[in-house]
Design an enzyme around this catalytic site. Structure first.
Site, mmCIF file in Angstrom:
data_model
loop_
_atom_site.group_PDB
_atom_site.id
_atom_site.type_symbol
_atom_site.label_atom_id
_atom_site.label_comp_id
_atom_site.label_asym_id
_atom_site.label_seq_id
_atom_site.Cartn_x
_atom_site.Cartn_y
_atom_site.Cartn_z
ATOM 1 N N HIS A 155 -23.247 6.712 -3.231
ATOM 2 C CA HIS A 155 -22.492 7.149 -4.431
ATOM 3 C C HIS A 155 -20.986 7.216 -4.129
ATOM 4 C CE1 HIS A 155 -26.483 8.406 -5.956
ATOM 5 N NE2 HIS A 155 -26.654 8.810 -4.706
ATOM 6 N N LYS A 282 4.864 -3.559 0.106
ATOM 7 C CA LYS A 282 3.450 -3.907 -0.092
ATOM 8 C C LYS A 282 2.961 -4.988 0.873
ATOM 9 C CE LYS A 282 0.966 -2.802 -2.954
ATOM 10 N NZ LYS A 282 0.878 -3.231 -4.365
ATOM 11 N N GLU A 289 -9.422 -10.018 -2.261
ATOM 12 C CA GLU A 289 -9.435 -9.888 -3.729
ATOM 13 C C GLU A 289 -9.860 -11.200 -4.384
ATOM 14 O OE1 GLU A 289 -5.676 -8.030 -5.147
ATOM 15 O OE2 GLU A 289 -5.452 -7.512 -3.035
#
Ligand code: ARG
Length: 452
Positions: A155, A282, A289
Protein backbone atom coordinates in the site's frame (compact mmCIF):
# COMPACT_ATOMS: atom_id res chain seq x y z
CA UNK A 1 2.54 -2.36 -62.60
CA UNK A 2 0.66 -4.39 -60.02
CA UNK A 3 0.92 -8.14 -59.60
CA UNK A 4 -2.59 -8.59 -60.89
CA UNK A 5 -2.79 -6.09 -63.79
CA UNK A 6 -2.95 -7.26 -67.38
CA UNK A 7 -5.58 -9.93 -66.72
CA UNK A 8 -9.10 -8.99 -65.85
CA UNK A 9 -8.13 -5.43 -64.96
CA UNK A 10 -8.29 -2.83 -67.75
CA UNK A 11 -7.53 0.10 -65.52
CA UNK A 12 -4.70 0.74 -63.11
CA UNK A 13 -5.65 1.79 -59.58
CA UNK A 14 -6.54 5.41 -58.97
CA UNK A 15 -3.79 7.32 -57.16
CA UNK A 16 -5.91 7.76 -54.10
CA UNK A 17 -6.80 4.05 -54.04
CA UNK A 18 -3.17 3.08 -54.51
CA UNK A 19 -1.88 5.33 -51.76
CA UNK A 20 -4.44 3.89 -49.40
CA UNK A 21 -3.57 0.30 -50.33
CA UNK A 22 0.19 0.15 -50.30
CA UNK A 23 2.11 -0.77 -47.21
CA UNK A 24 5.68 0.30 -46.65
CA UNK A 25 5.92 -0.95 -43.09
CA UNK A 26 6.77 -4.45 -44.35
CA UNK A 27 10.00 -3.32 -46.03
CA UNK A 28 11.99 -4.61 -43.11
CA UNK A 29 10.87 -8.10 -44.10
CA UNK A 30 12.87 -7.90 -47.35
CA UNK A 31 15.70 -10.32 -46.47
CA UNK A 32 13.27 -12.70 -44.77
CA UNK A 33 10.92 -12.64 -47.76
CA UNK A 34 13.80 -13.52 -50.09
CA UNK A 35 14.90 -16.38 -47.81
CA UNK A 36 11.35 -17.77 -48.01
CA UNK A 37 11.38 -17.43 -51.79
CA UNK A 38 14.69 -19.30 -52.06
CA UNK A 39 13.21 -22.19 -50.06
CA UNK A 40 10.04 -22.11 -52.18
CA UNK A 41 12.05 -22.13 -55.42
CA UNK A 42 14.13 -25.09 -54.21
CA UNK A 43 10.95 -27.04 -53.51
CA UNK A 44 9.43 -26.18 -56.91
CA UNK A 45 12.66 -27.42 -58.50
CA UNK A 46 12.65 -30.65 -56.47
CA UNK A 47 9.05 -31.29 -57.53
CA UNK A 48 9.86 -30.73 -61.19
CA UNK A 49 7.85 -27.51 -61.32
CA UNK A 50 10.94 -25.44 -62.18
CA UNK A 51 13.58 -26.47 -64.71
CA UNK A 52 17.25 -26.46 -63.73
CA UNK A 53 17.85 -23.32 -65.80
CA UNK A 54 14.87 -21.45 -64.39
CA UNK A 55 15.83 -22.45 -60.86
CA UNK A 56 19.42 -21.34 -61.38
CA UNK A 57 18.28 -18.00 -62.78
CA UNK A 58 15.83 -17.45 -59.90
CA UNK A 59 18.44 -18.33 -57.28
CA UNK A 60 20.99 -15.97 -58.86
CA UNK A 61 18.43 -13.15 -58.98
CA UNK A 62 17.25 -13.72 -55.42
CA UNK A 63 20.83 -13.82 -54.17
CA UNK A 64 21.41 -10.45 -55.78
CA UNK A 65 18.30 -9.06 -54.10
CA UNK A 66 19.44 -10.54 -50.79
CA UNK A 67 22.82 -8.84 -51.12
CA UNK A 68 21.07 -5.53 -51.86
CA UNK A 69 18.78 -6.08 -48.86
CA UNK A 70 21.81 -6.63 -46.64
CA UNK A 71 23.81 -3.62 -47.82
CA UNK A 72 20.75 -1.39 -47.94
CA UNK A 73 20.98 -0.72 -51.68
CA UNK A 74 17.67 -2.29 -52.68
CA UNK A 75 15.66 0.24 -54.66
CA UNK A 76 12.00 0.46 -53.78
CA UNK A 77 9.53 1.89 -56.25
CA UNK A 78 6.33 3.76 -55.50
CA UNK A 79 4.62 1.17 -57.64
CA UNK A 80 5.65 -1.68 -55.29
CA UNK A 81 2.48 -2.63 -53.44
CA UNK A 82 4.27 -4.46 -50.68
CA UNK A 83 7.52 -6.32 -50.02
CA UNK A 84 6.40 -9.41 -51.94
CA UNK A 85 5.53 -7.37 -55.05
CA UNK A 86 8.83 -5.52 -54.83
CA UNK A 87 10.86 -8.75 -54.77
CA UNK A 88 8.96 -10.25 -57.68
CA UNK A 89 9.23 -7.01 -59.68
CA UNK A 90 12.97 -6.83 -59.10
CA UNK A 91 13.48 -10.53 -59.82
CA UNK A 92 11.77 -10.20 -63.20
CA UNK A 93 13.88 -7.10 -63.93
CA UNK A 94 17.02 -9.10 -63.12
CA UNK A 95 16.31 -12.51 -64.66
CA UNK A 96 13.29 -12.01 -66.91
CA UNK A 97 10.87 -14.85 -67.70
CA UNK A 98 12.01 -17.37 -65.02
CA UNK A 99 11.16 -14.78 -62.38
CA UNK A 100 7.53 -15.02 -63.49
CA UNK A 101 7.46 -18.69 -62.44
CA UNK A 102 8.45 -18.17 -58.80
CA UNK A 103 4.93 -17.53 -57.54
CA UNK A 104 3.82 -21.01 -58.69
CA UNK A 105 1.81 -22.74 -55.96
CA UNK A 106 2.13 -19.76 -53.68
CA UNK A 107 0.10 -16.73 -52.71
CA UNK A 108 1.04 -13.59 -50.86
CA UNK A 109 -1.28 -14.96 -48.19
CA UNK A 110 0.94 -17.88 -47.24
CA UNK A 111 4.00 -15.77 -48.06
CA UNK A 112 3.21 -13.09 -45.46
CA UNK A 113 2.20 -15.76 -42.92
CA UNK A 114 5.64 -17.31 -43.46
CA UNK A 115 7.47 -13.98 -43.28
CA UNK A 116 5.75 -13.13 -40.00
CA UNK A 117 6.74 -16.45 -38.46
CA UNK A 118 10.33 -16.08 -39.58
CA UNK A 119 10.44 -12.52 -38.26
CA UNK A 120 8.82 -13.39 -34.94
CA UNK A 121 11.03 -16.43 -34.42
CA UNK A 122 14.12 -14.24 -34.56
CA UNK A 123 12.47 -11.44 -32.62
CA UNK A 124 11.64 -13.88 -29.80
CA UNK A 125 15.29 -14.94 -29.58
CA UNK A 126 16.48 -11.34 -29.54
CA UNK A 127 13.97 -10.24 -26.90
CA UNK A 128 14.87 -13.28 -24.79
CA UNK A 129 18.53 -12.23 -25.01
CA UNK A 130 17.74 -8.64 -24.00
CA UNK A 131 15.63 -9.81 -21.09
CA UNK A 132 18.47 -12.07 -19.94
CA UNK A 133 20.89 -9.11 -20.01
CA UNK A 134 18.39 -6.94 -18.14
CA UNK A 135 17.82 -9.61 -15.47
CA UNK A 136 21.58 -10.20 -15.16
CA UNK A 137 22.26 -6.52 -14.53
CA UNK A 138 19.55 -6.45 -11.88
CA UNK A 139 21.12 -9.55 -10.32
CA UNK A 140 24.55 -7.91 -10.28
CA UNK A 141 23.13 -4.89 -8.43
CA UNK A 142 21.26 -7.27 -6.13
CA UNK A 143 24.50 -9.01 -5.26
CA UNK A 144 26.16 -5.66 -4.50
CA UNK A 145 23.21 -4.76 -2.29
CA UNK A 146 22.56 -8.12 -0.67
CA UNK A 147 22.91 -6.51 2.77
CA UNK A 148 21.70 -2.97 2.03
CA UNK A 149 18.55 -2.64 4.13
CA UNK A 150 15.45 -0.98 2.73
CA UNK A 151 11.78 -1.21 3.57
CA UNK A 152 9.59 -3.12 1.22
CA UNK A 153 6.17 -1.61 0.72
CA UNK A 154 2.58 -2.69 0.76
CA UNK A 155 0.00 0.00 0.00
CA UNK A 156 3.08 2.23 -0.50
CA UNK A 157 3.54 2.16 3.27
CA UNK A 158 6.76 0.83 4.75
CA UNK A 159 6.08 -2.77 5.74
CA UNK A 160 9.16 -4.85 6.65
CA UNK A 161 12.93 -4.52 6.38
CA UNK A 162 14.45 -6.41 3.43
CA UNK A 163 17.71 -6.28 1.50
CA UNK A 164 17.54 -3.92 -1.48
CA UNK A 165 18.85 -6.89 -3.46
CA UNK A 166 15.69 -8.82 -2.63
CA UNK A 167 13.55 -6.04 -4.07
CA UNK A 168 15.67 -5.73 -7.23
CA UNK A 169 15.50 -9.49 -7.73
CA UNK A 170 11.69 -9.32 -7.68
CA UNK A 171 12.00 -7.33 -10.91
CA UNK A 172 14.65 -9.71 -12.24
CA UNK A 173 12.39 -12.74 -11.74
CA UNK A 174 9.61 -11.00 -13.67
CA UNK A 175 12.10 -10.52 -16.51
CA UNK A 176 13.03 -14.21 -16.35
CA UNK A 177 9.35 -15.10 -16.78
CA UNK A 178 9.00 -12.64 -19.67
CA UNK A 179 11.98 -14.30 -21.28
CA UNK A 180 10.44 -17.73 -20.90
CA UNK A 181 7.22 -16.47 -22.49
CA UNK A 182 9.14 -15.47 -25.62
CA UNK A 183 10.93 -18.82 -25.71
CA UNK A 184 7.66 -20.66 -25.21
CA UNK A 185 6.02 -18.73 -28.05
CA UNK A 186 8.96 -19.65 -30.23
CA UNK A 187 7.90 -23.31 -30.04
CA UNK A 188 4.41 -22.44 -31.34
CA UNK A 189 5.96 -20.41 -34.15
CA UNK A 190 7.89 -23.46 -35.26
CA UNK A 191 5.33 -24.49 -37.90
CA UNK A 192 5.69 -23.42 -41.53
CA UNK A 193 2.57 -22.07 -43.29
CA UNK A 194 4.22 -22.09 -46.74
CA UNK A 195 2.31 -24.29 -49.16
CA UNK A 196 -1.12 -23.21 -47.98
CA UNK A 197 -1.36 -21.00 -51.07
CA UNK A 198 -4.18 -18.50 -50.96
CA UNK A 199 -5.72 -20.60 -48.20
CA UNK A 200 -7.24 -23.66 -49.86
CA UNK A 201 -4.12 -25.52 -50.96
CA UNK A 202 -3.27 -26.25 -54.60
CA UNK A 203 -3.64 -28.91 -57.29
CA UNK A 204 0.13 -28.79 -57.84
CA UNK A 205 2.22 -31.49 -56.22
CA UNK A 206 3.97 -29.31 -53.64
CA UNK A 207 6.01 -30.56 -50.74
CA UNK A 208 5.56 -28.06 -47.88
CA UNK A 209 7.92 -30.11 -45.71
CA UNK A 210 10.85 -29.20 -47.94
CA UNK A 211 10.87 -25.39 -47.44
CA UNK A 212 9.90 -26.00 -43.82
CA UNK A 213 13.09 -28.03 -43.39
CA UNK A 214 15.22 -25.52 -45.28
CA UNK A 215 13.95 -22.68 -43.14
CA UNK A 216 14.47 -24.58 -39.89
CA UNK A 217 10.84 -25.26 -38.96
CA UNK A 218 10.04 -28.52 -37.14
CA UNK A 219 6.54 -28.83 -38.53
CA UNK A 220 4.18 -27.97 -41.36
CA UNK A 221 0.67 -26.47 -41.15
CA UNK A 222 -2.15 -28.99 -40.69
CA UNK A 223 -4.83 -26.70 -42.17
CA UNK A 224 -4.36 -24.25 -45.04
CA UNK A 225 -7.15 -21.88 -43.95
CA UNK A 226 -5.71 -21.63 -40.45
CA UNK A 227 -2.21 -21.25 -41.90
CA UNK A 228 -3.07 -18.05 -43.76
CA UNK A 229 -5.90 -16.67 -41.64
CA UNK A 230 -4.61 -16.96 -38.07
CA UNK A 231 -2.83 -14.09 -36.35
CA UNK A 232 -3.04 -15.38 -32.77
CA UNK A 233 0.72 -15.81 -32.58
CA UNK A 234 1.23 -12.25 -33.71
CA UNK A 235 -1.01 -11.05 -30.90
CA UNK A 236 0.73 -13.42 -28.49
CA UNK A 237 4.05 -11.83 -29.40
CA UNK A 238 2.56 -8.40 -28.72
CA UNK A 239 1.25 -9.68 -25.39
CA UNK A 240 4.72 -10.94 -24.48
CA UNK A 241 6.03 -7.46 -25.34
CA UNK A 242 3.21 -5.66 -23.54
CA UNK A 243 3.57 -7.70 -20.33
CA UNK A 244 7.34 -7.21 -20.37
CA UNK A 245 6.83 -3.46 -20.86
CA UNK A 246 4.27 -3.34 -18.06
CA UNK A 247 6.69 -5.16 -15.75
CA UNK A 248 9.48 -2.78 -16.73
CA UNK A 249 7.15 0.19 -16.19
CA UNK A 250 6.78 -0.86 -12.55
CA UNK A 251 10.54 -0.77 -12.07
CA UNK A 252 10.68 2.49 -14.03
CA UNK A 253 8.08 4.02 -11.71
CA UNK A 254 10.12 2.93 -8.70
CA UNK A 255 13.31 4.36 -10.16
CA UNK A 256 11.52 7.68 -10.63
CA UNK A 257 10.28 7.60 -7.04
CA UNK A 258 13.61 6.44 -5.65
CA UNK A 259 15.47 9.22 -7.48
CA UNK A 260 13.27 11.86 -5.82
CA UNK A 261 14.65 13.80 -2.86
CA UNK A 262 11.77 12.41 -0.80
CA UNK A 263 13.11 8.86 -1.23
CA UNK A 264 16.76 9.56 -2.01
CA UNK A 265 17.53 5.90 -2.68
CA UNK A 266 19.35 6.22 -5.98
CA UNK A 267 21.33 8.61 -8.11
CA UNK A 268 22.22 8.21 -11.76
CA UNK A 269 25.33 9.50 -13.48
CA UNK A 270 24.72 12.60 -15.62
CA UNK A 271 25.00 10.44 -18.72
CA UNK A 272 21.75 8.68 -17.78
CA UNK A 273 19.71 11.70 -16.76
CA UNK A 274 18.47 14.86 -18.43
CA UNK A 275 18.38 18.46 -17.29
CA UNK A 276 15.57 20.97 -17.22
CA UNK A 277 15.53 23.85 -19.71
CA UNK A 278 14.22 26.11 -16.97
CA UNK A 279 15.30 24.87 -13.54
CA UNK A 280 19.07 24.67 -13.25
CA UNK A 281 19.05 22.35 -10.24
CA UNK A 282 17.00 19.58 -11.90
CA UNK A 283 18.35 16.18 -12.86
CA UNK A 284 15.52 14.11 -14.24
CA UNK A 285 15.24 10.32 -14.68
CA UNK A 286 13.73 10.71 -18.16
CA UNK A 287 14.77 7.26 -19.37
CA UNK A 288 12.65 5.65 -16.71
CA UNK A 289 9.77 8.05 -17.35
CA UNK A 290 9.87 7.27 -21.06
CA UNK A 291 9.92 3.53 -20.38
CA UNK A 292 6.83 3.99 -18.22
CA UNK A 293 5.21 6.14 -20.91
CA UNK A 294 6.09 3.94 -23.87
CA UNK A 295 4.47 0.93 -22.25
CA UNK A 296 1.18 2.67 -23.09
CA UNK A 297 1.88 2.36 -26.81
CA UNK A 298 2.73 -1.33 -26.55
CA UNK A 299 -0.49 -2.04 -24.66
CA UNK A 300 -2.16 -0.21 -27.56
CA UNK A 301 -0.39 -2.45 -30.08
CA UNK A 302 -1.70 -5.55 -28.30
CA UNK A 303 -5.23 -4.18 -28.17
CA UNK A 304 -5.03 -3.25 -31.87
CA UNK A 305 -3.91 -6.78 -32.81
CA UNK A 306 -6.75 -8.35 -30.86
CA UNK A 307 -9.27 -5.91 -32.34
CA UNK A 308 -7.92 -6.61 -35.84
CA UNK A 309 -8.86 -10.28 -35.48
CA UNK A 310 -12.19 -9.83 -33.76
CA UNK A 311 -15.06 -11.06 -35.93
CA UNK A 312 -12.81 -11.27 -39.00
CA UNK A 313 -14.13 -14.01 -41.30
CA UNK A 314 -11.62 -16.67 -42.32
CA UNK A 315 -9.25 -16.69 -43.97
CA UNK A 316 -7.14 -13.81 -45.34
CA UNK A 317 -8.57 -10.29 -45.36
CA UNK A 318 -6.62 -7.17 -46.18
CA UNK A 319 -7.25 -5.94 -42.64
CA UNK A 320 -4.41 -8.27 -41.69
CA UNK A 321 -1.91 -6.06 -43.50
CA UNK A 322 -2.34 -3.70 -40.56
CA UNK A 323 -0.78 -6.18 -38.13
CA UNK A 324 2.77 -5.32 -39.08
CA UNK A 325 2.98 -1.76 -37.78
CA UNK A 326 1.87 -3.02 -34.37
CA UNK A 327 4.20 -6.01 -34.28
CA UNK A 328 7.18 -3.92 -35.32
CA UNK A 329 6.16 -1.10 -32.99
CA UNK A 330 5.88 -3.37 -29.97
CA UNK A 331 9.10 -5.16 -30.86
CA UNK A 332 11.08 -1.93 -31.33
CA UNK A 333 9.79 -0.25 -28.18
CA UNK A 334 10.54 -3.24 -25.98
CA UNK A 335 14.01 -3.64 -27.55
CA UNK A 336 14.90 0.01 -27.00
CA UNK A 337 13.45 0.08 -23.50
CA UNK A 338 15.31 -3.01 -22.35
CA UNK A 339 18.58 -1.76 -23.79
CA UNK A 340 18.22 1.67 -22.17
CA UNK A 341 17.07 0.42 -18.78
CA UNK A 342 19.70 -2.32 -18.65
CA UNK A 343 22.36 0.37 -19.03
CA UNK A 344 20.58 2.64 -16.56
CA UNK A 345 20.40 -0.11 -13.93
CA UNK A 346 24.08 -0.91 -14.35
CA UNK A 347 24.92 2.78 -13.88
CA UNK A 348 22.62 3.31 -10.86
CA UNK A 349 24.22 4.17 -7.54
CA UNK A 350 22.02 2.99 -4.72
CA UNK A 351 22.45 4.50 -1.25
CA UNK A 352 19.07 4.30 0.47
CA UNK A 353 18.49 5.82 3.91
CA UNK A 354 17.48 3.46 6.75
CA UNK A 355 13.84 2.39 6.85
CA UNK A 356 11.25 3.95 9.18
CA UNK A 357 11.37 2.93 12.81
CA UNK A 358 8.31 0.69 12.59
CA UNK A 359 9.36 -1.88 9.99
CA UNK A 360 10.26 -4.55 12.54
CA UNK A 361 6.89 -4.68 14.30
CA UNK A 362 6.12 -8.04 12.72
CA UNK A 363 9.49 -9.42 13.90
CA UNK A 364 8.57 -8.54 17.49
CA UNK A 365 5.26 -10.34 17.14
CA UNK A 366 7.12 -13.36 15.80
CA UNK A 367 9.36 -13.37 18.89
CA UNK A 368 6.22 -14.09 20.92
CA UNK A 369 4.96 -16.67 18.39
CA UNK A 370 8.25 -18.56 18.83
CA UNK A 371 7.31 -18.81 22.53
CA UNK A 372 3.96 -20.36 21.72
CA UNK A 373 1.81 -17.22 21.81
CA UNK A 374 -1.00 -17.40 19.22
CA UNK A 375 -0.16 -15.02 16.39
CA UNK A 376 -3.37 -13.01 16.84
CA UNK A 377 -2.47 -12.36 20.52
CA UNK A 378 1.11 -11.46 19.57
CA UNK A 379 -0.24 -9.06 16.93
CA UNK A 380 -2.40 -7.36 19.58
CA UNK A 381 0.49 -7.15 22.04
CA UNK A 382 2.72 -5.39 19.51
CA UNK A 383 -0.25 -3.24 18.49
CA UNK A 384 -0.56 -2.12 22.13
CA UNK A 385 3.17 -1.39 22.24
CA UNK A 386 2.93 0.67 19.02
CA UNK A 387 -0.11 2.61 20.30
CA UNK A 388 1.67 3.36 23.60
CA UNK A 389 4.81 4.57 21.86
CA UNK A 390 2.82 6.81 19.49
CA UNK A 391 0.87 8.23 22.42
CA UNK A 392 4.16 9.07 24.09
CA UNK A 393 5.53 10.71 20.94
CA UNK A 394 8.07 7.92 20.50
CA UNK A 395 8.77 5.29 17.86
CA UNK A 396 9.69 1.63 17.87
CA UNK A 397 13.43 2.29 17.86
CA UNK A 398 13.00 4.11 21.20
CA UNK A 399 11.33 1.07 22.80
CA UNK A 400 13.08 -0.36 25.87
CA UNK A 401 12.89 -3.79 27.43
CA UNK A 402 10.47 -2.30 29.99
CA UNK A 403 8.18 -1.05 27.19
CA UNK A 404 8.14 -4.53 25.69
CA UNK A 405 7.46 -6.35 28.92
CA UNK A 406 4.86 -3.70 29.80
CA UNK A 407 2.99 -4.48 26.59
CA UNK A 408 3.15 -8.24 27.15
CA UNK A 409 4.91 -10.06 29.94
CA UNK A 410 5.96 -12.83 27.60
CA UNK A 411 8.47 -10.50 25.96
CA UNK A 412 12.04 -10.90 27.23
CA UNK A 413 14.59 -8.07 27.46
CA UNK A 414 16.62 -9.71 24.67
CA UNK A 415 13.74 -9.10 22.26
CA UNK A 416 14.81 -5.45 22.01
CA UNK A 417 17.48 -6.60 19.57
CA UNK A 418 14.72 -7.71 17.16
CA UNK A 419 13.86 -4.04 16.64
CA UNK A 420 17.01 -3.43 14.64
CA UNK A 421 16.27 -3.81 10.89
CA UNK A 422 19.61 -5.52 10.24
CA UNK A 423 18.94 -8.21 12.86
CA UNK A 424 15.42 -8.54 11.51
CA UNK A 425 16.85 -9.35 8.09
CA UNK A 426 19.49 -11.62 9.62
CA UNK A 427 16.84 -13.58 11.51
CA UNK A 428 14.62 -14.11 8.49
CA UNK A 429 14.69 -17.73 7.49
CA UNK A 430 11.70 -18.46 5.27
CA UNK A 431 12.68 -19.78 1.84
CA UNK A 432 12.51 -17.06 -0.79
CA UNK A 433 12.18 -14.44 1.94
CA UNK A 434 14.08 -11.19 2.32
CA UNK A 435 17.37 -12.31 3.88
CA UNK A 436 20.96 -11.84 2.81
CA UNK A 437 21.41 -15.58 2.17
CA UNK A 438 18.23 -15.64 0.16
CA UNK A 439 19.57 -12.88 -2.10
CA UNK A 440 22.73 -14.89 -2.79
CA UNK A 441 20.73 -18.08 -3.37
CA UNK A 442 18.39 -16.26 -5.75
CA UNK A 443 21.25 -14.73 -7.72
CA UNK A 444 22.72 -18.21 -8.21
CA UNK A 445 19.33 -19.69 -9.16
CA UNK A 446 18.62 -16.84 -11.55
CA UNK A 447 21.96 -17.22 -13.29
CA UNK A 448 21.24 -20.91 -13.52
CA UNK A 449 17.82 -20.21 -15.08
CA UNK A 450 19.47 -17.93 -17.63
CA UNK A 451 22.28 -20.38 -18.27
CA UNK A 452 24.83 -17.68 -17.48
N1 ARG B 1 0.82 -7.03 -47.90
C1 ARG B 1 -0.14 -8.04 -47.57
C2 ARG B 1 -0.21 -8.25 -46.06
O1 ARG B 1 0.65 -7.83 -45.42
C3 ARG B 1 0.25 -9.32 -48.20
C4 ARG B 1 -0.88 -10.22 -48.53
C5 ARG B 1 -1.73 -9.64 -49.58
N2 ARG B 1 -2.66 -10.61 -50.05
C6 ARG B 1 -3.68 -10.25 -50.84
N3 ARG B 1 -4.44 -11.21 -51.23
N4 ARG B 1 -3.92 -9.02 -51.14
O2 ARG B 1 -1.12 -8.78 -45.54
Amino acid sequence: MTLWSGGRFDETPADIAWRYTVDHSDRRLLAIDVAGSLAHAAMLHERGLLSDEDHDAIVAGLQQILAAARDGSFEWLDTDEDVHSAVERRLVELVGEPGRRLHTGRSRNDQIALDLRLYLREACDLQAGRLAAFASDLAAQAETHAATIVPFYTHLQQAQAVPLGHHLLAHAWAAVRSRSRFLDLRSRLDVSPLGAGAGGGTSLQLDPASPARDLGFSGVFPNSIDAVGARDLVAEFAWCCAQAMVDVSRLAEELVLWASSEFGWVTFPDAFTTGSSAMPQKKNPDLAELARGRSAGVIGDLVALLALQKGLPLAYNRDLQEDKRHVFGADDVLAGTLEALTAMIAAAEFAPPPPDAWVTALDLAEALVERGVPFRDAHHAVGRLVAGLIAGGRTLVDATAADLVGADERFTPGDVSRIDPASSVAARRSPGGGSVESVHRQVAALRDALGS
